[in-house]
Design a protein around this motif. Structure first.
Motif, PDB file in Angstrom:
ATOM      1  N   PRO A   1     -20.239  30.084  14.360  1.00 47.26           N
ATOM      2  CA  PRO A   1     -21.286  30.581  15.263  1.00 47.26           C
ATOM      3  C   PRO A   1     -21.181  32.098  15.425  1.00 47.26           C
ATOM      4  N   THR A   2     -22.178  32.728  16.072  1.00 49.16           N
ATOM      5  CA  THR A   2     -22.086  34.179  16.301  1.00 49.16           C
ATOM      6  C   THR A   2     -21.015  34.487  17.339  1.00 49.16           C
ATOM      7  N   ALA A   3     -20.707  33.532  18.199  1.00 51.13           N
ATOM      8  CA  ALA A   3     -19.605  33.697  19.158  1.00 51.13           C
ATOM      9  C   ALA A   3     -19.052  32.317  19.473  1.00 51.13           C
ATOM     10  N   GLY A   4     -17.786  32.272  19.813  1.00 51.22           N
ATOM     11  CA  GLY A   4     -17.169  30.990  20.146  1.00 51.22           C
ATOM     12  C   GLY A   4     -16.440  30.399  18.951  1.00 51.22           C
ATOM     13  N   PRO A   5     -15.734  29.300  19.187  1.00 52.61           N
ATOM     14  CA  PRO A   5     -14.931  28.713  18.122  1.00 52.61           C
ATOM     15  C   PRO A   5     -15.777  28.131  16.989  1.00 52.61           C
ATOM     16  N   ASP A   6     -15.171  28.043  15.806  1.00 52.88           N
ATOM     17  CA  ASP A   6     -15.846  27.395  14.677  1.00 52.88           C
ATOM     18  C   ASP A   6     -16.150  25.935  15.023  1.00 52.88           C
ATOM     19  N   VAL A   7     -17.112  25.389  14.290  1.00 52.96           N
ATOM     20  CA  VAL A   7     -17.585  24.038  14.600  1.00 52.96           C
ATOM     21  C   VAL A   7     -17.483  23.170  13.345  1.00 52.96           C
ATOM     22  N   LEU A   8     -16.820  22.058  13.499  1.00 54.13           N
ATOM     23  CA  LEU A   8     -16.665  21.115  12.392  1.00 54.13           C
ATOM     24  C   LEU A   8     -17.944  20.285  12.287  1.00 54.13           C
ATOM     25  N   ASP A   9     -18.563  20.318  11.105  1.00 55.63           N
ATOM     26  CA  ASP A   9     -19.844  19.617  10.944  1.00 55.63           C
ATOM     27  C   ASP A   9     -19.579  18.173  10.506  1.00 55.63           C
ATOM     28  N   ILE A  10     -19.788  17.230  11.430  1.00 56.25           N
ATOM     29  CA  ILE A  10     -19.494  15.827  11.107  1.00 56.25           C
ATOM     30  C   ILE A  10     -20.775  15.005  10.931  1.00 56.25           C
ATOM     31  N   ARG A  11     -21.904  15.706  10.735  1.00 59.42           N
ATOM     32  CA  ARG A  11     -23.178  14.973  10.688  1.00 59.42           C
ATOM     33  C   ARG A  11     -23.198  13.887   9.605  1.00 59.42           C
ATOM     34  N   LYS A  12     -22.511  14.135   8.494  1.00 60.41           N
ATOM     35  CA  LYS A  12     -22.580  13.145   7.405  1.00 60.41           C
ATOM     36  C   LYS A  12     -21.378  12.199   7.409  1.00 60.41           C
ATOM     37  N   LEU A  13     -20.512  12.348   8.400  1.00 63.26           N
ATOM     38  CA  LEU A  13     -19.243  11.609   8.379  1.00 63.26           C
ATOM     39  C   LEU A  13     -19.430  10.097   8.334  1.00 63.26           C
ATOM     40  N   TYR A  14     -20.304   9.589   9.174  1.00 65.37           N
ATOM     41  CA  TYR A  14     -20.478   8.132   9.217  1.00 65.37           C
ATOM     42  C   TYR A  14     -21.028   7.612   7.880  1.00 65.37           C
ATOM     43  N   GLY A  15     -22.014   8.349   7.348  1.00 65.17           N
ATOM     44  CA  GLY A  15     -22.601   7.932   6.067  1.00 65.17           C
ATOM     45  C   GLY A  15     -21.558   7.927   4.959  1.00 65.17           C
ATOM     46  N   GLN A  16     -20.665   8.925   4.974  1.00 65.93           N
ATOM     47  CA  GLN A  16     -19.696   9.045   3.876  1.00 65.93           C
ATOM     48  C   GLN A  16     -18.450   8.184   4.092  1.00 65.93           C
ATOM     49  N   ALA A  17     -17.934   8.203   5.331  1.00 61.95           N
ATOM     50  CA  ALA A  17     -16.628   7.563   5.557  1.00 61.95           C
ATOM     51  C   ALA A  17     -16.729   6.286   6.379  1.00 61.95           C
ATOM     52  N   GLY A  18     -17.886   6.044   6.980  1.00 57.78           N
ATOM     53  CA  GLY A  18     -18.066   4.824   7.768  1.00 57.78           C
ATOM     54  C   GLY A  18     -17.274   4.812   9.062  1.00 57.78           C
ATOM     55  N   VAL A  19     -16.970   5.994   9.603  1.00 56.98           N
ATOM     56  CA  VAL A  19     -16.284   6.033  10.912  1.00 56.98           C
ATOM     57  C   VAL A  19     -17.099   6.897  11.875  1.00 56.98           C
ATOM     58  N   PHE A  20     -16.934   6.602  13.153  1.00 57.91           N
ATOM     59  CA  PHE A  20     -17.522   7.455  14.193  1.00 57.91           C
ATOM     60  C   PHE A  20     -16.424   8.366  14.731  1.00 57.91           C
ATOM     61  N   THR A  21     -16.827   9.374  15.474  1.00 52.66           N
ATOM     62  CA  THR A  21     -15.849  10.147  16.257  1.00 52.66           C
ATOM     63  C   THR A  21     -15.956   9.650  17.696  1.00 52.66           C
ATOM     64  N   TYR A  22     -14.891   9.845  18.452  1.00 55.44           N
ATOM     65  CA  TYR A  22     -14.854   9.338  19.839  1.00 55.44           C
ATOM     66  C   TYR A  22     -14.603  10.516  20.760  1.00 55.44           C
ATOM     67  N   ASP A  23     -15.564  10.828  21.630  1.00 53.76           N
ATOM     68  CA  ASP A  23     -15.424  12.009  22.486  1.00 53.76           C
ATOM     69  C   ASP A  23     -16.198  11.828  23.789  1.00 53.76           C
ATOM     70  N   PRO A  24     -15.758  10.869  24.629  1.00 55.31           N
ATOM     71  CA  PRO A  24     -16.486  10.669  25.892  1.00 55.31           C
ATOM     72  C   PRO A  24     -16.400  11.941  26.733  1.00 55.31           C
ATOM     73  N   GLY A  25     -17.491  12.300  27.345  1.00 55.57           N
ATOM     74  CA  GLY A  25     -17.510  13.545  28.127  1.00 55.57           C
ATOM     75  C   GLY A  25     -17.748  14.764  27.262  1.00 55.57           C
ATOM     76  N   PHE A  26     -17.915  14.560  25.948  1.00 52.91           N
ATOM     77  CA  PHE A  26     -18.220  15.662  25.006  1.00 52.91           C
ATOM     78  C   PHE A  26     -17.270  16.843  25.147  1.00 52.91           C
ATOM     79  N   THR A  27     -15.977  16.574  25.324  1.00 55.49           N
ATOM     80  CA  THR A  27     -15.067  17.708  25.534  1.00 55.49           C
ATOM     81  C   THR A  27     -14.865  18.539  24.268  1.00 55.49           C
ATOM     82  N   SER A  28     -15.124  17.942  23.097  1.00 58.86           N
ATOM     83  CA  SER A  28     -14.944  18.712  21.847  1.00 58.86           C
ATOM     84  C   SER A  28     -16.195  18.681  20.986  1.00 58.86           C
ATOM     85  N   THR A  29     -17.317  18.338  21.565  1.00 52.20           N
ATOM     86  CA  THR A  29     -18.507  18.118  20.740  1.00 52.20           C
ATOM     87  C   THR A  29     -19.636  19.086  21.093  1.00 52.20           C
ATOM     88  N   ALA A  30     -20.147  19.792  20.074  1.00 55.41           N
ATOM     89  CA  ALA A  30     -21.349  20.616  20.245  1.00 55.41           C
ATOM     90  C   ALA A  30     -22.538  19.697  20.006  1.00 55.41           C
TER      91      ALA A  30
END
Ligand code: ACO
Length: 431
Positions: free
Chosen positions: A24-53
């Motif tokens: 991003p122009t400011a702030g920490p880098d962001v891991l793009d997991i948009r294709k993760l489920y399609g490719q690896a068949g797993v979800f990420t778990y982040d209740p409260g969106f503490t690590s999710t943009a």
């Protein structure tokens, strides 16, 4: 958000997946997991969106470690000190500070949209007279979609613009009417000769029986409160607005959803809860008892107005708010206000306490706003409605941004299911 050459590798059962890293122009880098489920068949778990943009945005940036808040790149303390609310509204909505001509036109447009459809006055009268103003606001703003059909088509840029202006212009009228209704006084119509905050004060405090002259210092303090609450990136209510909007809901329904979310004491309701807490503490000698309760894991009590999901340093809005509290109370001749004395001492004692230091709990914007609002004459029930009216421009700006995003999708989180697995229905006599 730019692609980078960097990527992260995730390995699951021996299979590796490359996850692009966006910068991003400011702030920490962001891991793009948009294709993760399609490719690896797993979800990420982040209740409260503490690590999710949850989205890409260009409106507001917070550096929680530094205690920095920028709107379109401008620091909040500069905006609170040198600008004013409607100019900040323009900045949030359109991306840049206005020229003098643009500002004049914008102010004129907002001013000429402050009246409500006359039938809405009847709608108000359907509420119980002791209804909380937030309950009224949630209902009335949602009901705007029943009164303003010509600005609910979200595919039409003109209608989107009209809805934006209507919401920013009419929200003070709605908040003031909710207040007047709750105290049994007649509604006061908006006045075009007054600026945004003076008009709000007039609609809240004037009565037909005598003249009310708006004190310019109080109007300035009111304006600063509006400015300090104008936007705050992807907080709970803004995310609620975006989620509601992602289904294509109309703008009034989306903002009503945001108001409902804001009401909770962990979010916008904290200003009311904070003042009630300061009153309950009552005197400086009782502060240690309340600090001990806040630290006790077996006691649900928390220090209201303390702590923030993002700020791990002073909330920069709280610093400005504290100065404003001193100015307003001095003007009103209540420098020796016991609630302010409790607030100041509580802040000192909490900041000196290792529990709060270790957990990086600092005063947030709500810690001092209630003290000012009460000194101005607002009951605690009006604190969150004032927050809602201030935040409307943020919600609207984020809503417009989302609708302009070609990559917009309906928001649809997944879950970590831990319920029963498949089982057969059993007839009632066999249970
Ligand atoms: N008083 C005492 N302890 C607190 C407080 C507090 N105000 N806030 C957080 N903590 C503690 C928690 O108990 C937790 O301790 P643990 O790690 O031992 O379990 C730790 O600090 C982290 O707290 P979380 O609740 O996990 O942090 P989260 O980011 O989820 O919550 C929140 C942030 C909701 C703002 C929280 O600090 C809070 O409840 N504050 C009081 C309410 C408030 O002022 N809200 C206004 C927020 S600003 C706004 O919306 C405008």
């Amino acid at each position: 958000m730019a692609d980078t050459d960097k990527s992260a590798t995730l390995t699951i059962d021996g299979a590796s997946y490359d996850l692009p890293i966006l910068s991003p122009t400011a702030g920490p880098d962001v891991l793009d997991i948009r294709k993760l489920y399609g490719q690896a068949g797993v979800f990420t778990y982040d209740p409260g969106f503490t690590s999710t943009a949850s989205c890409e945005s260009t409106i507001t940036f917070i550096d929680g470690v530094k205690g920095e808040l920028l709107h379109r790149g401008y620091p909040i303390d500069q905006l609170a000190g040198k600008s004013h609310y409607l100019e900040v509204c323009f900045l949030l909505l359109y991306g840049n500070l206005p020229t003098a001509a643009e500002l004049e036109k914008f102010e004129d447009t907002v001013t000429r949209h402050t009246m409500l459809h006359e039938q809405m006055y009847n709608f108000f009268r359907g509420f119980r007279r002791d209804a909380h103003p937030m309950a009224i606001m949630t209902g009335v703003v949602g009901a705007m979609s029943a009164f303003y059909h010509d600005s609910t088509d979200i595919t039409d840029p003109h209608q989107r613009e009209v809805a934006s202006i209507r919401l920013i212009a009419k929200m003070p009228t709605i908040a003031a009417m909710a207040y007047k209704y709750s105290i049994g006084q007649p509604f006061v119509y908006p006045r075009n000769d007054l600026d945004y905050s003076s008009n709000f004060l007039n609609m809240c405090f004037s009565v037909p029986a005598e003249d009310y002259v708006v004190n310019p210092i109080l109007a300035r303090a009111m304006d600063r409160i509006f400015t300090l609450h104008a936007d705050h990136e992807q907080n709970a209510s803004t995310s609620t607005v975006r989620l509601a909007s992602s289904s294509g809901a109309n703008p009034f329904a989306c903002i009503a959803a945001g108001i409902a979310c804001l009401w909770g004491p962990a979010h916008g309701g904290a200003n009311q809860a904070c003042l009630e807490m300061l009153k309950e503490i009552g005197s400086v000698d009782r502060i240690p008892e309340f600090i001990a309760r806040a630290k006790d894991k077996n006691d649900p009590f928390r220090l209201m107005g303390f702590g923030h999901r993002v700020y791990k340093n002073f909330d920069p809005r709280a610093t400005v708010m504290k100065q404003s509290a001193d100015e307003v109370l001095e003007l009103l001749g209540v420098e020796n206000n016991p609630i302010l004395a409790v607030a100041k001492e509580l802040e000192q004692q909490a900041l000196a306490d290792p529990y709060f230091a270790e957990k990086k709990l600092f005063p947030n914007v709500d810690f001092y706003s209630g003290v000012i609002l009460e000194a101005m004459g607002f009951p605690t029930s009006m604190f969150t409605p004032i927050f809602a009216l201030s935040r409307t421009v943020g919600w609207i700006s984020q809503w417009k941004e989302q609708l302009g995003d070609p990559g917009m999708k309906i928001g649809r989180p997944r879950q970590l299911y831990n319920g029963e697995s498949l089982r057969d229905y059993s007839d009632i006599e066999n249970r």
